[in-house]
Design a protein around this motif. Structure first.
Motif, PDB file in Angstrom:
ATOM      1  N   THR A   1      26.306  91.888 102.595  1.00 43.27           N
ATOM      2  CA  THR A   1      27.306  91.221 102.476  1.00 43.27           C
ATOM      3  C   THR A   1      27.962  92.373 103.811  1.00 43.27           C
ATOM      4  O   THR A   1      27.702  93.159 103.976  1.00 43.27           O
ATOM      5  CB  THR A   1      28.048  91.297 101.448  1.00 43.27           C
TER       6      THR A   1
ATOM      7  N   MET B   1      26.445  85.672  97.343  1.00 44.69           N
ATOM      8  CA  MET B   1      26.793  86.885  98.351  1.00 44.69           C
ATOM      9  C   MET B   1      26.181  86.754  99.497  1.00 44.69           C
ATOM     10  O   MET B   1      26.656  87.848 100.251  1.00 44.69           O
ATOM     11  CB  MET B   1      27.892  87.881  97.897  1.00 44.69           C
TER      12      MET B   1
ATOM     13  N   MET C   1      32.443  88.228 103.335  1.00 44.56           N
ATOM     14  CA  MET C   1      33.288  87.992 102.063  1.00 44.56           C
ATOM     15  C   MET C   1      34.912  88.385 102.286  1.00 44.56           C
ATOM     16  O   MET C   1      34.915  89.304 103.262  1.00 44.56           O
ATOM     17  CB  MET C   1      33.204  88.225 101.132  1.00 44.56           C
TER      18      MET C   1
ATOM     19  N   GLU D   1      36.200  86.681  97.969  1.00 43.99           N
ATOM     20  CA  GLU D   1      35.764  85.840  98.302  1.00 43.99           C
ATOM     21  C   GLU D   1      34.391  85.356  99.792  1.00 43.99           C
ATOM     22  O   GLU D   1      34.740  86.118 100.661  1.00 43.99           O
ATOM     23  CB  GLU D   1      36.847  84.494  97.967  1.00 43.99           C
ATOM     24  N   VAL D   2      33.435  84.620  99.544  1.00 42.49           N
ATOM     25  CA  VAL D   2      32.452  83.830 100.234  1.00 42.49           C
ATOM     26  C   VAL D   2      33.044  82.981 100.899  1.00 42.49           C
ATOM     27  O   VAL D   2      33.821  81.866 100.723  1.00 42.49           O
ATOM     28  CB  VAL D   2      31.231  83.822 100.128  1.00 42.49           C
TER      29      VAL D   2
END
Ligand SMILES: NC(=O)c1ccc[n+]([C@@H]2O[C@H](COP(=O)([O-])OP(=O)(O)OC[C@H]3O[C@@H](n4cnc5c(N)ncnc54)[C@H](OP(=O)(O)O)[C@@H]3O)[C@@H](O)[C@H]2O)c1
Length: 346
Positions: free
Chosen positions: A235, A291, A296, A300-301
């Motif tokens: 991520t 994710m 992010m 939150e995505v």
């Protein structure tokens, strides 16, 4: 924070209290880069308080490593001192990245569960490293890509079917501003070569924003080459606008220091601790598969910049991936082996 939805929405996000995951990291090994100040020391403190098997908090030199270890041991009295360590890692040198990885292979534990690539730099002045890359491009992008790829076998080996390993790259909201710099890039002979040139980018800020866009593109490409469900969740995170030492080069000048102080007040800059929760969340939150490959913000995505979602941006990302692997394979032969063993073409 997501795409810029207007000033008031941005301000309200900045002031939001972010969640801190309850998950522990017991039995796990973590590496976090850029651990001596800012978001890095705060995220390291959170991880150190979560009973790691080993946290390796990296800093640029041994003096900063010793100071950081002392701070962590003072802050985290409930943690075994032997679970905390600090190793030097200087990202402006490919040799230094390779030495760090060699040391991890020789002295590190079997497992590496979480790598948080937090270290980053901003400098208003164009300068090149000893490897002949523009400083921001190498520190914020190329060396992070090298570190991630060379540590990939360790991360993959440590994953289990119900507990994937994690790779978190700390990007920025600034990446939303960088897309226009790449307009017409399909006509460039070499993307990285073009970005490396002194006449590319109007300022240090634009080069910084672009380096953060390159991270997001890298994560999209890397994640797409891993199997599904993935043994390694990759991520990028935006920590929001935070108080830290990132603008230290500008803050040397009292007038700029005052202006920046005002801007931080106006934009409700988060504390480094609040910003660091984004890193901890991306590394530990349980909804990991959702994710994977995502960007992010505020835990939150959210969508990446429009450029990376466009057909031109997707072609750019694929080309960037190819060039990055080519450049890094010339730096270290293990890169091409790792890519052909673990990251087949899409
Ligand atoms: N603060 C914000 O508003 C904000 C917003 C978006 C994204 N970010 C990102 O968040 C991350 C952490 O930044 P921060 O705000 O906490 O800034 P910071 O306080 O300046 O911390 C940056 C860290 O990176 C390290 N670093 C810099 N150059 C390095 C190099 N050549 N090799 C190895 N380490 C190096 C620094 O070490 P030294 O102290 O020894 O230089 C420091 O530990 C960065 O990736 C930054 O781009 C920050």
């Amino acid at each position: 924070m997501g795409k810029f939805k207007g000033f008031w929405s941005f301000l309200s996000e900045q002031g939001r209290d972010l969640p801190l995951p309850r998950e522990l990291v017991d039995g796990k090994t973590l590496v976090l880069t850029g651990a001596n100040v800012g978001l890095g020391i705060e995220a390291s403190t959170h991880f150190a308080n979560k009973k790691p098997s080993l946290l390796i908090a990296t800093c640029r030199d041994t003096v900063k490593c010793e100071q950081t270890l002392e701070v962590l041991r003072k802050r985290c009295t409930g943690t075994q001192p032997s679970s905390l360590d600090s190793w030097p890692l200087e990202l402006s040198s490919f040799d230094n990245v390779r030495s760090f990885v060699d040391r991890f292979g020789a002295e590190g534990p079997e497992r590496l569960n979480i790598l948080v690539a937090n270290a980053g730099t901003f400098t208003p002045v164009y300068a090149r490293t000893q490897d002949n890359w523009e400083v921001i491009l190498q520190v914020n992008y190329l060396s992070i890509a090298l570190l991630s790829i060379l540590l990939l076998p360790h991360l993959l080996r440590s994953a289990t079917s119900d507990d994937p390993s994690r790779l978190v790259l700390v990007s920025s909201l600034g990446h939303y501003l960088a897309g226009p710099m790449l307009t017409g890039s399909q006509n460039w002979d070499h993307v990285l070569g073009a970005i490396n040139a002194e006449n590319f980018g109007v300022s240090g800020a634009s080069r910084y924003n672009l380096s953060k866009l390159l991270q997001v593109a890298f994560v999209r490409e890397l994640s797409a080459r891993l199997p599904s469900p993935t043994p390694l969740v990759v991520t990028t995170v935006d920590p929001g606008f935070c108080h830290s030492s990132l603008q230290r080069e500008l803050e040397k000048y009292w007038l700029l220091r005052m202006v920046l102080g005002f801007v931080k007040w106006l934009l409700r800059a988060r504390t480094s601790e609040m910003g660091s929760r984004n890193l901890v969340y991306a590394a530990l939150a349980t909804n990991a598969q959702a994710m994977h490959g995502k960007y992010m913000s505020s835990c939150e995505v959210v969508e990446e910049c429009d450029y990376l979602l466009s057909a031109e941006g997707k072609a750019f990302s694929e080309r960037l991936w190819g060039e990055t692997i080519e450049v890094l394979s010339n730096v270290d032969g293990r890169v091409s082996q790792i890519v052909s063993s673990y990251l087949p073409a899409r």
